[in-house]
Design an enzyme around this catalytic site. Structure first.
Site, PDB file in Angstrom:
ATOM      1  N   HIS A 259       0.815  -1.210   0.000  1.00 26.89           N
ATOM      2  CA  HIS A 259       0.000   0.000   0.000  1.00 26.89           C
ATOM      3  C   HIS A 259       0.855   1.269   0.000  1.00 26.89           C
ATOM      4  O   HIS A 259       0.323   2.365  -0.009  1.00 26.89           O
ATOM      5  CB  HIS A 259      -0.920  -0.033   1.228  1.00 26.89           C
ATOM      6  N   CYS A 260       2.207   1.121   0.022  1.00 29.33           N
ATOM      7  CA  CYS A 260       3.037   2.331   0.200  1.00 29.33           C
ATOM      8  C   CYS A 260       3.918   2.648  -1.006  1.00 29.33           C
ATOM      9  O   CYS A 260       3.696   3.641  -1.692  1.00 29.33           O
ATOM     10  CB  CYS A 260       3.927   2.162   1.430  1.00 29.33           C
ATOM     11  N   ILE A 261       4.906   1.794  -1.259  1.00 35.66           N
ATOM     12  CA  ILE A 261       5.970   2.172  -2.201  1.00 35.66           C
ATOM     13  C   ILE A 261       5.449   2.383  -3.637  1.00 35.66           C
ATOM     14  O   ILE A 261       5.901   3.307  -4.313  1.00 35.66           O
ATOM     15  CB  ILE A 261       7.140   1.144  -2.193  1.00 35.66           C
ATOM     16  N   ASP A 264       2.733   5.979  -2.797  1.00 35.99           N
ATOM     17  CA  ASP A 264       3.052   7.253  -2.136  1.00 35.99           C
ATOM     18  C   ASP A 264       3.900   8.202  -2.987  1.00 35.99           C
ATOM     19  O   ASP A 264       3.657   9.413  -2.983  1.00 35.99           O
ATOM     20  CB  ASP A 264       3.749   7.003  -0.793  1.00 35.99           C
TER      21      ASP A 264
END
Ligand SMILES: NC(=O)c1ccc[n+]([C@@H]2O[C@H](COP(=O)([O-])OP(=O)(O)OC[C@H]3O[C@@H](n4cnc5c(N)ncnc54)[C@H](O)[C@@H]3O)[C@@H](O)[C@H]2O)c1
Length: 428
Positions: A259-261, A264
């Site tokens: 869900h991040c790299i 974001d």
């Protein structure tokens, strides 16, 4: 002081537990009634978080959950941990954050603290979130209530990563907001890292994730370059990381997940465009990382050809569906892209993942919903023409693959530890 944590997912639940075990009474709020009832019954819905502690804290009256936002009235601080995904065109989707702000606003009282933890672009807390809170409450941030941003730094599945020991960056809308936030987090987190304002804290989180995305892209690119020079990139990284200063190892793989790299950095790219700036590193890293699944499939086709087989019609087992080792989280997993590419090229695909027994319905991959992880036994595994290792979970016996499978394409270098017949294992 009691606190409320909104969004009881991968970030919110561990944070609830850390505050509760530090003696703070925590109210968990979520729109998902299943999570709320599971928590109140002392059950865990995240595999790496054991139910035992949830049960203990619920029984001790330190932790409870609800879908009723009116209860915000009774807490001193509200921490927001809701999703911040991208839209299809890679623009930020702040709808979860703003809807949460709208749900909080009518119940906001003087003196309360609101902290956003969700990863987002600089300015979100002091502009978009503040506007929604002020409009819905009739109160003013910095005067009537405190407002801050403190990014989450959760490392799911890493048993050595403890919420209490991970330093927490905090930026306040005013110095008094920062002081209020430090007081709250100081109860549960050992090291606090105050910064000048919310924007700086938001930017710090993005730097951390852009740094990972760019460095992973670098080793992904070098993997191809070194392979063409007959050099093993894994051996290169192992050698380079013996340097005791100025180097930090990153490892190649089949593409980015989680869900991040993969997400974001594009929050930053979007915001940069608003102020006429370019983010070429972010865009280039995104391009390189997104191209990885195609390259892995090309390598698999080459490996099959070495055994006089074609990808079209080949039976291929994808090993590992989660986005990283030892978790069940499959959000943005490159394994889905691999499944799609293999199916599109006419391969007969299946998967095995000890942490994902069946694929749940998702917005992005509805066509795989209901597909089950194949059984782990010799007749099943050896019936595939090739095993493609996408994620290296510790729960898998890799020597058995070496013994059972005729061909292995390994994106994680996990087969390096196993004994296999020459030509059987292809690094990708
Ligand atoms: N997962 C990670 O490892 C990680 C690490 C660092 C930062 N983050 C960031 O933390 C944030 C949350 O991520 P996550 O992985 O915990 O997401 P998640 O999907 O696991 O959890 C989010 C929770 O919020 C709930 N929710 C959604 N809308 C809501 C609303 N309007 N009101 C109340 N609850 C609502 C959902 O039901 C869900 O339970 C994101 O911004 C993410 O980028 C995640």
């Amino acid at each position: 002081m009691n606190i409320a944590i909104i969004g009881l997912g991968y970030v919110g639940l561990p944070l609830c537990l850390q505050f509760a075990r530090s003696g703070v009474r925590v109210l968990g709020l979520d729109t998902d009634a299943n999570k709320v009832s599971a928590l109140n019954a002392g059950r865990s819905y995240i595999k790496h978080i054991p139910a035992g502690e949830i049960k203990k804290l619920v029984r001790a009256g330190k932790l409870s959950a609800s879908t009723d936002f009116e209860q915000i009235k009774s807490v001193g601080a509200v921490l927001i941990c809701v999703p911040t995904p991208l839209k299809k065109n890679r623009a930020p989707d702040l709808s979860f954050v703003l809807n949460t702000g709208k749900s909080i606003a009518p119940h906001l009282r003087r003196g309360q603290l609101v902290v956003l933890e969700s990863t987002t672009y600089p300015g979100t807390t002091e502009n978009e979130l503040r506007a929604v809170l002020e409009r819905g409450s009739g109160l003013k941030a910095g005067r009537d209530f405190h407002l801050a941003f403190s990014p989450e730094r959760e490392d799911p599945g890493n048993p050595r990563s403890k919420v209490a020991d991970i330093p927490k960056v905090i930026g306040g809308y005013t110095p008094a907001c920062l002081a209020a936030a430090k007081k709250v987090y100081g109860q549960a987190i050992r090291t606090l890292v105050p910064v000048d304002n919310c924007r700086t804290a938001e930017a710090a989180k993005l730097l951390e994730n852009v740094f990972r995305g760019v460095n992973i892209a670098l080793v992904n690119e070098l993997k191809g370059v070194y392979a063409a020079l007959d050099i093993d990139v894994w051996e290169v990284i192992a050698a380079a990381k013996t340097k005791p200063f100025g180097f930090m190892p990153f490892y190649p793989g089949p593409g980015l997940g989680g869900h991040c790299i993969p997400i974001d950095p594009f929050y930053l790219a979007w915001k940069a465009r608003q102020v006429g700036q370019e983010t070429r590193f972010v865009e280039l890293a995104g391009e390189i990382n997104r191209a990885m699944p195609e390259k892995v499939v090309a390598r698999l086709a080459m490996a099959l050809a070495s055994q006089k087989k074609k990808l079209r019609g080949a039976r291929v087992l994808l090993l590992g569906l989660a986005y990283k080792a030892n978790v069940e989280d499959d959000r943005e997993s490159p394994s889905y892209r691999l499944l799609d590419l293999l199916a599109a090229r006419g391969a007969d695909v299946a998967y095995h993942d000890p942490h994902v027994p069946v694929i749940k319905p998702t917005r992005d991959h509805p066509h795989w919903a209901g597909t089950k992880s194949v059984k782990w036994n010799r007749p099943t595994i050896s019936s595939f023409d090739a095993v493609l290792i996408s994620i290296a979970h510790d729960a898998v016996n890799y020597q058995q693959i070496a013994d059972w499978s005729p061909l292995i394409v390994d994106t994680r270098n996990v087969m390096a530890k196993c004994k296999a017949a020459p030509g059987k294992v292809w690094k990708a």
